[in-house]
Design a protein around this motif. Structure first.
Motif, PDB file in Angstrom:
ATOM      1  N   GLY A   1       9.863  15.696   6.320  1.00 15.08           N
ATOM      2  CA  GLY A   1       9.460  15.193   5.079  1.00 15.08           C
ATOM      3  C   GLY A   1       8.919  14.246   5.188  1.00 15.08           C
ATOM      4  N   TYR A   2       7.666  13.636   5.551  1.00 15.35           N
ATOM      5  CA  TYR A   2       6.414  12.943   5.006  1.00 15.35           C
ATOM      6  C   TYR A   2       5.479  12.919   3.867  1.00 15.35           C
ATOM      7  N   GLU A   3       5.126  12.694   3.502  1.00  9.97           N
ATOM      8  CA  GLU A   3       3.673  13.268   2.576  1.00  9.97           C
ATOM      9  C   GLU A   3       2.315  12.287   3.631  1.00  9.97           C
ATOM     10  N   PHE A   4       2.068  13.127   3.737  1.00 12.12           N
ATOM     11  CA  PHE A   4       0.753  12.568   4.225  1.00 12.12           C
ATOM     12  C   PHE A   4      -1.216  13.650   4.217  1.00 12.12           C
ATOM     13  N   GLU A   5      -2.072  12.894   4.480  1.00  9.12           N
ATOM     14  CA  GLU A   5      -2.981  13.302   4.290  1.00  9.12           C
ATOM     15  C   GLU A   5      -3.930  14.260   5.427  1.00  9.12           C
ATOM     16  N   VAL A   6      -4.120  15.141   5.033  1.00  9.98           N
ATOM     17  CA  VAL A   6      -4.895  15.677   6.508  1.00  9.98           C
ATOM     18  C   VAL A   6      -6.648  15.539   7.128  1.00  9.98           C
ATOM     19  N   LEU A   7      -6.946  14.105   8.103  1.00  9.38           N
ATOM     20  CA  LEU A   7      -8.628  14.357   7.789  1.00  9.38           C
ATOM     21  C   LEU A   7      -8.430  14.790   9.112  1.00  9.38           C
ATOM     22  N   PRO A   8      -8.910  15.556   9.875  1.00  6.92           N
ATOM     23  CA  PRO A   8      -9.414  15.610  11.338  1.00  6.92           C
ATOM     24  C   PRO A   8     -10.483  14.712  11.860  1.00  6.92           C
ATOM     25  N   SER A   9     -10.137  14.316  13.064  1.00  8.79           N
ATOM     26  CA  SER A   9     -11.370  13.301  13.291  1.00  8.79           C
ATOM     27  C   SER A   9     -12.443  13.735  14.021  1.00  8.79           C
ATOM     28  N   GLY A  10     -12.697  14.780  14.488  1.00  7.17           N
ATOM     29  CA  GLY A  10     -13.480  15.615  14.535  1.00  7.17           C
ATOM     30  C   GLY A  10     -14.672  15.319  15.847  1.00  7.17           C
TER      31      GLY A  10
ATOM     32  N   TYR B   1       8.268   5.217  14.812  1.00  3.18           N
ATOM     33  CA  TYR B   1       7.251   4.219  14.071  1.00  3.18           C
ATOM     34  C   TYR B   1       7.197   4.337  12.728  1.00  3.18           C
ATOM     35  N   LEU B   2       6.969   5.894  12.421  1.00  2.00           N
ATOM     36  CA  LEU B   2       6.230   6.057  11.195  1.00  2.00           C
ATOM     37  C   LEU B   2       7.371   4.716  10.183  1.00  2.00           C
ATOM     38  N   ASP B   3       8.353   5.130  10.530  1.00  3.07           N
ATOM     39  CA  ASP B   3       9.309   4.162   9.390  1.00  3.07           C
ATOM     40  C   ASP B   3       8.938   3.375   9.799  1.00  3.07           C
ATOM     41  N   ARG B   4       9.009   2.465  10.640  1.00  5.20           N
ATOM     42  CA  ARG B   4       9.321   1.051  10.931  1.00  5.20           C
ATOM     43  C   ARG B   4       7.726   0.673   9.644  1.00  5.20           C
ATOM     44  N   LEU B   5       6.371   0.958  10.254  1.00  2.44           N
ATOM     45  CA  LEU B   5       5.269   1.055   9.961  1.00  2.44           C
ATOM     46  C   LEU B   5       5.123   1.428   8.074  1.00  2.44           C
ATOM     47  N   LEU B   6       5.622   2.238   7.912  1.00  2.00           N
ATOM     48  CA  LEU B   6       5.687   2.905   6.888  1.00  2.00           C
ATOM     49  C   LEU B   6       6.470   1.974   5.690  1.00  2.00           C
ATOM     50  N   ARG B   7       7.864   1.278   6.277  1.00  4.28           N
ATOM     51  CA  ARG B   7       8.279   0.275   5.128  1.00  4.28           C
ATOM     52  C   ARG B   7       7.334  -0.770   5.303  1.00  4.28           C
ATOM     53  N   LEU B   8       7.081  -1.780   6.364  1.00  4.26           N
ATOM     54  CA  LEU B   8       6.627  -2.834   6.481  1.00  4.26           C
ATOM     55  C   LEU B   8       5.098  -2.898   5.384  1.00  4.26           C
ATOM     56  N   ARG B   9       4.594  -1.396   5.008  1.00  4.76           N
ATOM     57  CA  ARG B   9       3.576  -1.866   3.500  1.00  4.76           C
ATOM     58  C   ARG B   9       4.001  -1.576   2.658  1.00  4.76           C
ATOM     59  N   THR B  10       5.490  -2.154   2.587  1.00  2.83           N
ATOM     60  CA  THR B  10       5.923  -2.183   0.815  1.00  2.83           C
ATOM     61  C   THR B  10       6.635  -2.906   0.811  1.00  2.83           C
ATOM     62  N   GLN B  11       6.519  -4.002   2.055  1.00  2.00           N
ATOM     63  CA  GLN B  11       7.136  -4.935   1.601  1.00  2.00           C
ATOM     64  C   GLN B  11       5.971  -6.289   0.882  1.00  2.00           C
TER      65      GLN B  11
ATOM     66  N   ASN C   1       0.702  -1.221   0.296  1.00  4.26           N
ATOM     67  CA  ASN C   1       0.344  -0.346   0.322  1.00  4.26           C
ATOM     68  C   ASN C   1       0.880   1.348   0.206  1.00  4.26           C
ATOM     69  N   ASN C   2       1.208   1.921  -1.231  1.00  2.04           N
ATOM     70  CA  ASN C   2       1.343   3.443  -0.980  1.00  2.04           C
ATOM     71  C   ASN C   2       0.790   4.340  -1.118  1.00  2.04           C
ATOM     72  N   GLU C   3       0.060   4.096  -0.405  1.00  2.00           N
ATOM     73  CA  GLU C   3      -1.152   5.319  -0.011  1.00  2.00           C
ATOM     74  C   GLU C   3      -0.904   6.173   0.957  1.00  2.00           C
ATOM     75  N   PRO C   4      -0.382   7.462   1.073  1.00  2.00           N
ATOM     76  CA  PRO C   4       0.305   8.415   2.439  1.00  2.00           C
ATOM     77  C   PRO C   4      -0.841   7.860   3.412  1.00  2.00           C
ATOM     78  N   PHE C   5       0.196   7.781   4.705  1.00  2.00           N
ATOM     79  CA  PHE C   5      -0.653   7.673   5.821  1.00  2.00           C
ATOM     80  C   PHE C   5      -1.545   9.224   5.883  1.00  2.00           C
ATOM     81  N   ILE C   6      -2.450   8.845   7.243  1.00  2.00           N
ATOM     82  CA  ILE C   6      -3.735   9.712   7.022  1.00  2.00           C
ATOM     83  C   ILE C   6      -3.274  10.282   8.767  1.00  2.00           C
ATOM     84  N   LEU C   7      -3.276  11.875   8.377  1.00  2.00           N
ATOM     85  CA  LEU C   7      -2.795  12.771  10.122  1.00  2.00           C
ATOM     86  C   LEU C   7      -4.206  12.699  10.509  1.00  2.00           C
TER      87      LEU C   7
END
Ligand SMILES: Cc1cn([C@H]2C[C@H](O)[C@@H](COP(=O)(O)OP(=O)(O)OP(=O)(O)O)O2)c(=O)[nH]c1=O
Length: 199
Positions: free
Chosen positions: A25-34, A189-199, A4-10
């Motif tokens: 340097g992270y690429e992400f989408e912002v979706l406030p929880s509200g 955490y992000l580097d580890r979780l994002l790396r796991l997704r592209t394996q 999954n190469n979609e950017p993570f969501i903040l």
């Protein structure tokens, strides 16, 4: 984890949290929880438990709508003498919080929650920074309250604000944690979780 190469969501409306992730340097989408934080009672919980519950609630609120995406939620709370101090309701509240908060050291606790429904990822951690105040003058209090820099900030102050050096002597722990995201832990955490997704 599925590829999954979609950017993570903040899942945050905090401009500071977006700035910190962008600067790293992270690429992400912002979706406030509200979510309504007042719907989560704090009584009987430690400040770490309460921040973790809120961070998880924010991340889950967004993750449930985007089950294939990694979602990051966060919450920052001020603790002083075992009481929890949140965001000021108005200028008067900000004035009283600042007078109290900068009379003795206080702690800033942030929690981060990484959730991905499809992969069953649920990683929650907290960080704490101790803030040691300077003797704050009456003029500085009045100027800071007038500046409005306290709006939307837990503890009615922003360590990143230029005026903060007038009332903060030093800190023990992560500076970015006070701003709302402990970047030392978050990026690990992000580097580890994002790396796991592209394996
Ligand atoms: C103590 C402190 C808090 N803050 C801000 C960070 C957060 O924006 C806010 C803590 O409130 P939060 O409820 O953690 O976050 P938020 O309401 O801004 O956004 P969301 O709930 O959508 O994630 O206080 C600073 O910017 N600098 C500081 O020094």
């Amino acid at each position: 984890m599925s590829k999954n190469n979609e950017p993570f969501i903040l899942a945050s409306s905090s401009p500071r949290r977006s700035e910190l992730l962008k600067e790293a340097g992270y690429e992400f989408e912002v979706l406030p929880s509200g979510i309504d934080e007042n719907a989560y009672p704090a009584d009987g919980l430690s400040v770490f438990e309460y921040a973790s519950i809120l961070a998880k609630a924010k991340a889950f609120a967004v993750a449930l709508k985007h089950p294939g995406r990694l979602v990051l939620g966060a919450d920052s709370i001020v603790r002083q003498d075992d009481s929890i101090i949140g965001k000021p309701a108005d200028a008067k509240d900000a004035d009283s919080i600042i007078r109290r908060l900068f009379a003795s050291p206080h702690e800033l606790v942030s929690a981060v929650a990484f959730i991905c429904i499809d992969t069953g990822t649920e990683l929650i951690d907290t960080d704490v920074t101790t803030v040691y105040p300077k003797k704050i003058s009456e003029d500085n209090i009045v100027d800071y309250v007038k500046s409005g820099d306290w709006k939307g900030k837990a503890g009615a102050y922003g360590i990143q604000d230029p005026q903060s050096d007038k009332f903060i002597e030093r800190i023990e722990g992560s500076f970015t944690n006070v701003m709302g995201l402990p970047m030392e832990k978050t990026s690990r955490y992000l580097d580890r979780l994002l790396r796991l997704r592209t394996q």
